[in-house]
Design a protein around this motif. Structure first.
Motif, PDB file in Angstrom:
ATOM      1  N   ARG A 138       0.986  -1.593  -0.163  1.00 52.56           N
ATOM      2  CA  ARG A 138       0.145  -0.035  -0.389  1.00 52.56           C
ATOM      3  C   ARG A 138       0.812   1.561   0.289  1.00 52.56           C
ATOM      4  NH1 ARG A 138      -2.765  -2.671   3.903  1.00 52.56           N
ATOM      5  NH2 ARG A 138      -5.368  -3.888   2.937  1.00 52.56           N
ATOM      6  N   ALA A 139       1.721   0.970   0.715  1.00 54.64           N
ATOM      7  CA  ALA A 139       2.992   2.153   0.583  1.00 54.64           C
ATOM      8  C   ALA A 139       3.499   2.623  -0.590  1.00 54.64           C
ATOM      9  CB  ALA A 139       3.798   2.436   1.613  1.00 54.64           C
ATOM     10  N   ARG A 140       3.607   1.603  -1.605  1.00 57.96           N
ATOM     11  CA  ARG A 140       4.147   1.954  -2.914  1.00 57.96           C
ATOM     12  C   ARG A 140       3.287   3.150  -4.014  1.00 57.96           C
ATOM     13  NH1 ARG A 140       8.783   0.991  -3.554  1.00 57.96           N
ATOM     14  NH2 ARG A 140       8.477   0.274  -5.637  1.00 57.96           N
ATOM     15  N   PRO A 141       3.864   3.922  -4.966  1.00 56.39           N
ATOM     16  CA  PRO A 141       3.747   4.284  -5.720  1.00 56.39           C
ATOM     17  C   PRO A 141       2.548   3.533  -6.452  1.00 56.39           C
ATOM     18  CG  PRO A 141       5.762   4.165  -5.915  1.00 56.39           C
ATOM     19  CD  PRO A 141       5.259   3.230  -4.663  1.00 56.39           C
ATOM     20  N   VAL A 142       1.426   3.988  -7.347  1.00 61.90           N
ATOM     21  CA  VAL A 142       0.466   3.315  -8.054  1.00 61.90           C
ATOM     22  C   VAL A 142       2.177   3.357  -9.689  1.00 61.90           C
ATOM     23  CG1 VAL A 142      -0.996   4.104  -7.485  1.00 61.90           C
ATOM     24  CG2 VAL A 142       0.491   5.764  -9.496  1.00 61.90           C
ATOM     25  N   SER A 143       1.581   2.329 -10.217  1.00 57.80           N
ATOM     26  CA  SER A 143       2.137   2.152 -11.066  1.00 57.80           C
ATOM     27  C   SER A 143       1.603   1.212 -12.661  1.00 57.80           C
ATOM     28  CB  SER A 143       3.205   0.320 -10.222  1.00 57.80           C
ATOM     29  OG  SER A 143       1.700  -0.667 -10.554  1.00 57.80           O
ATOM     30  N   CYS A 144       0.656   1.735 -13.007  1.00 53.79           N
ATOM     31  CA  CYS A 144      -0.370   1.234 -14.204  1.00 53.79           C
ATOM     32  C   CYS A 144      -2.031   2.233 -13.612  1.00 53.79           C
ATOM     33  CB  CYS A 144      -0.733   0.049 -14.462  1.00 53.79           C
ATOM     34  SG  CYS A 144      -1.420  -1.228 -15.328  1.00 53.79           S
ATOM     35  N   GLY A 145      -1.316   3.227 -14.179  1.00 58.53           N
ATOM     36  CA  GLY A 145      -2.457   3.811 -14.445  1.00 58.53           C
ATOM     37  C   GLY A 145      -2.932   3.720 -13.133  1.00 58.53           C
ATOM     38  N   PRO A 146      -3.906   4.142 -12.210  1.00 58.83           N
ATOM     39  CA  PRO A 146      -5.137   4.150 -10.744  1.00 58.83           C
ATOM     40  C   PRO A 146      -4.432   3.389  -9.914  1.00 58.83           C
ATOM     41  CG  PRO A 146      -6.289   4.230 -11.759  1.00 58.83           C
ATOM     42  CD  PRO A 146      -4.998   4.009 -13.045  1.00 58.83           C
ATOM     43  N   VAL A 147      -3.178   1.659 -10.192  1.00 63.12           N
ATOM     44  CA  VAL A 147      -3.887   0.590  -9.264  1.00 63.12           C
ATOM     45  C   VAL A 147      -1.580   0.609  -9.272  1.00 63.12           C
ATOM     46  CG1 VAL A 147      -4.172  -1.905 -10.299  1.00 63.12           C
ATOM     47  CG2 VAL A 147      -5.981  -0.210 -10.919  1.00 63.12           C
ATOM     48  N   ARG A 148      -1.977   0.108  -8.048  1.00 62.59           N
ATOM     49  CA  ARG A 148      -0.587  -0.754  -7.821  1.00 62.59           C
ATOM     50  C   ARG A 148      -0.766  -2.608  -7.819  1.00 62.59           C
ATOM     51  NH1 ARG A 148      -2.416   2.326  -4.158  1.00 62.59           N
ATOM     52  NH2 ARG A 148      -0.670   3.686  -3.493  1.00 62.59           N
ATOM     53  N   LEU A 149       0.127  -2.539  -9.379  1.00 68.10           N
ATOM     54  CA  LEU A 149      -0.213  -3.827  -9.850  1.00 68.10           C
ATOM     55  C   LEU A 149       0.914  -4.770  -9.352  1.00 68.10           C
ATOM     56  CD1 LEU A 149      -2.086  -5.382 -12.064  1.00 68.10           C
ATOM     57  CD2 LEU A 149      -0.516  -4.894 -14.077  1.00 68.10           C
ATOM     58  N   ILE A 150      -0.001  -5.904  -8.778  1.00 70.07           N
ATOM     59  CA  ILE A 150       1.339  -6.403  -7.933  1.00 70.07           C
ATOM     60  C   ILE A 150       1.687  -8.396  -8.535  1.00 70.07           C
ATOM     61  CG2 ILE A 150       1.628  -8.013  -5.802  1.00 70.07           C
ATOM     62  CD1 ILE A 150       2.482  -4.306  -5.613  1.00 70.07           C
ATOM     63  N   ALA A 151       2.590  -8.828  -8.761  1.00 73.88           N
ATOM     64  CA  ALA A 151       2.678  -9.164  -9.678  1.00 73.88           C
ATOM     65  C   ALA A 151       3.254 -10.839  -8.747  1.00 73.88           C
ATOM     66  CB  ALA A 151       3.535 -10.045 -10.379  1.00 73.88           C
ATOM     67  N   VAL A 152       3.170 -11.835  -8.971  1.00 73.51           N
ATOM     68  CA  VAL A 152       3.326 -13.062  -7.869  1.00 73.51           C
ATOM     69  C   VAL A 152       3.149 -14.227  -9.388  1.00 73.51           C
ATOM     70  CG1 VAL A 152       2.540 -14.677  -6.185  1.00 73.51           C
ATOM     71  CG2 VAL A 152       1.711 -12.699  -6.200  1.00 73.51           C
ATOM     72  N   ASP A 153       4.819 -14.302  -8.904  1.00 73.56           N
ATOM     73  CA  ASP A 153       5.452 -15.034 -10.506  1.00 73.56           C
ATOM     74  C   ASP A 153       5.640 -16.666  -9.248  1.00 73.56           C
ATOM     75  OD1 ASP A 153       6.233 -16.395 -12.308  1.00 73.56           O
ATOM     76  OD2 ASP A 153       6.886 -14.970 -13.418  1.00 73.56           O
ATOM     77  N   GLY A 154       6.112 -17.569 -10.596  1.00 69.45           N
ATOM     78  CA  GLY A 154       6.866 -18.526  -9.365  1.00 69.45           C
ATOM     79  C   GLY A 154       6.448 -19.938 -10.728  1.00 69.45           C
ATOM     80  N   HIS A 155       7.521 -20.829 -10.249  1.00 68.49           N
ATOM     81  CA  HIS A 155       6.772 -21.866 -11.112  1.00 68.49           C
ATOM     82  C   HIS A 155       5.291 -22.706 -10.717  1.00 68.49           C
ATOM     83  CE1 HIS A 155      10.684 -22.145 -12.078  1.00 68.49           C
ATOM     84  NE2 HIS A 155      11.311 -22.356 -10.901  1.00 68.49           N
ATOM     85  N   ALA A 156       4.767 -22.883 -11.871  1.00 70.65           N
ATOM     86  CA  ALA A 156       3.731 -24.544 -11.768  1.00 70.65           C
ATOM     87  C   ALA A 156       3.883 -25.056 -10.372  1.00 70.65           C
ATOM     88  CB  ALA A 156       3.387 -25.126 -12.787  1.00 70.65           C
ATOM     89  N   GLY A 157       2.855 -24.965  -9.612  1.00 68.48           N
ATOM     90  CA  GLY A 157       2.349 -26.144  -8.369  1.00 68.48           C
ATOM     91  C   GLY A 157       3.693 -25.547  -7.044  1.00 68.48           C
ATOM     92  N   SER A 158       3.893 -24.465  -7.635  1.00 71.41           N
ATOM     93  CA  SER A 158       4.464 -23.225  -6.385  1.00 71.41           C
ATOM     94  C   SER A 158       3.633 -22.803  -5.013  1.00 71.41           C
ATOM     95  CB  SER A 158       5.505 -22.468  -6.520  1.00 71.41           C
ATOM     96  OG  SER A 158       4.564 -21.393  -7.491  1.00 71.41           O
ATOM     97  N   GLY A 159       2.616 -22.634  -5.720  1.00 70.79           N
ATOM     98  CA  GLY A 159       1.922 -22.164  -3.904  1.00 70.79           C
ATOM     99  C   GLY A 159       1.026 -21.059  -5.135  1.00 70.79           C
ATOM    100  N   LYS A 160       1.357 -20.227  -5.941  1.00 70.94           N
ATOM    101  CA  LYS A 160       1.033 -18.568  -6.340  1.00 70.94           C
ATOM    102  C   LYS A 160      -0.342 -18.228  -6.006  1.00 70.94           C
ATOM    103  CE  LYS A 160       2.105 -19.695 -10.672  1.00 70.94           C
ATOM    104  NZ  LYS A 160       2.697 -20.895 -10.551  1.00 70.94           N
ATOM    105  N   SER A 161      -1.322 -19.258  -6.488  1.00 70.87           N
ATOM    106  CA  SER A 161      -2.508 -19.275  -6.029  1.00 70.87           C
ATOM    107  C   SER A 161      -3.083 -18.692  -4.150  1.00 70.87           C
ATOM    108  CB  SER A 161      -3.928 -20.097  -7.063  1.00 70.87           C
ATOM    109  OG  SER A 161      -3.607 -20.508  -8.700  1.00 70.87           O
ATOM    110  N   THR A 162      -2.435 -19.921  -3.963  1.00 70.65           N
ATOM    111  CA  THR A 162      -2.597 -19.757  -2.693  1.00 70.65           C
ATOM    112  C   THR A 162      -2.819 -18.586  -1.734  1.00 70.65           C
ATOM    113  OG1 THR A 162      -3.204 -22.247  -2.570  1.00 70.65           O
ATOM    114  CG2 THR A 162      -2.965 -21.622  -0.230  1.00 70.65           C
ATOM    115  N   PHE A 163      -1.237 -18.585  -2.229  1.00 63.79           N
ATOM    116  CA  PHE A 163      -0.645 -16.991  -1.651  1.00 63.79           C
ATOM    117  C   PHE A 163      -1.394 -15.923  -2.055  1.00 63.79           C
ATOM    118  CE2 PHE A 163       2.221 -13.675  -2.172  1.00 63.79           C
ATOM    119  CZ  PHE A 163       2.882 -13.883  -0.373  1.00 63.79           C
TER     120      PHE A 163
END
Length: 193
Positions: A12-37
């Motif tokens: 929340r403290a980060r500046p906006v990055s995509c118009g008015p949105v702070r876009l946060i990427a959660v990446d990793g290998h398939a099966g690494s727990g991205k969706s749950t996290f």
């Protein structure tokens, strides 16, 4: 959840990055727990929307969804407009009814390749689920069962090619590790470089 409050506050403290949105990427290998996290992080962010890249990929285009993401999500957000996309139905093998993501403080994009080169300029933060490829793939295969063995064989080869040509981990702001209870995180390579 308490350990995610720290990350949520930092996001929340980060500046906006995509118009008015702070876009946060959660990446990793398939099966690494991205969706749950991502679901847990979204809850810590008061119900932030989560865009699953599996909704943009298809059987024929496992990693060639960048154009769709730009046209349907990134470009509208940069104009301050809602994103509209049609999620892919992996069973019916076609795109389904349109969904909308309104511009909001934070939107999480989760999936293999969420931190790719073409998206990094629009990201407020890139988080990498720090589990090995082999461990992640084994976990994913176990989750999906023997019926998807052939799909996983093709997927792992495609994922390995993708990350060989466009790695995300070296650009991560945070490395997230799943623990028995909750998560721990460490500064990513981008921060420590």
């Amino acid at each position: 959840m308490a350990d995610l409050d720290h990350i949520a506050t930092a996001i929340r403290a980060r500046p906006v990055s995509c118009g008015p949105v702070r876009l946060i990427a959660v990446d990793g290998h398939a099966g690494s727990g991205k969706s749950t996290f991502s679901a847990r992080l979204a809850a810590a962010l008061d119900g932030a929307p989560v865009l699953h890249l599996d909704d943009l990929a298809t059987h024929q285009e496992l990693f060639d969804w960048t154009g769709r993401l730009h046209a349907q999500v990134i470009e509208p957000f940069t104009r301050g407009e809602a994103a509209r996309y049609a999620p892919y139905d992996w069973t019916l093998r076609r795109f389904g009814p349109e969904r909308t993501i309104d511009t909001t403080d934070v939107v999480i994009v989760e999936g293999v390749g969420a931190g790719r080169r073409a998206l990094r300029p629009y990201l407020a933060r890139l988080l990498w689920m720090d589990r090995s490829a082999a461990g992640s793939w084994e976990r994913g295969r176990h989750r999906d069962g023997p019926a998807l063995r052939e799909f996983w064989d093709g997927w792992t080869a495609a994922e390995a090619r993708h990350f060989a040509g466009d790695p995300s981990r070296p650009f991560a702001d945070l490395l997230v590790r799943e623990c028995r209870e909750g998560y721990e995180w460490f500064p990513g390579p981008r921060v420590t470089a």
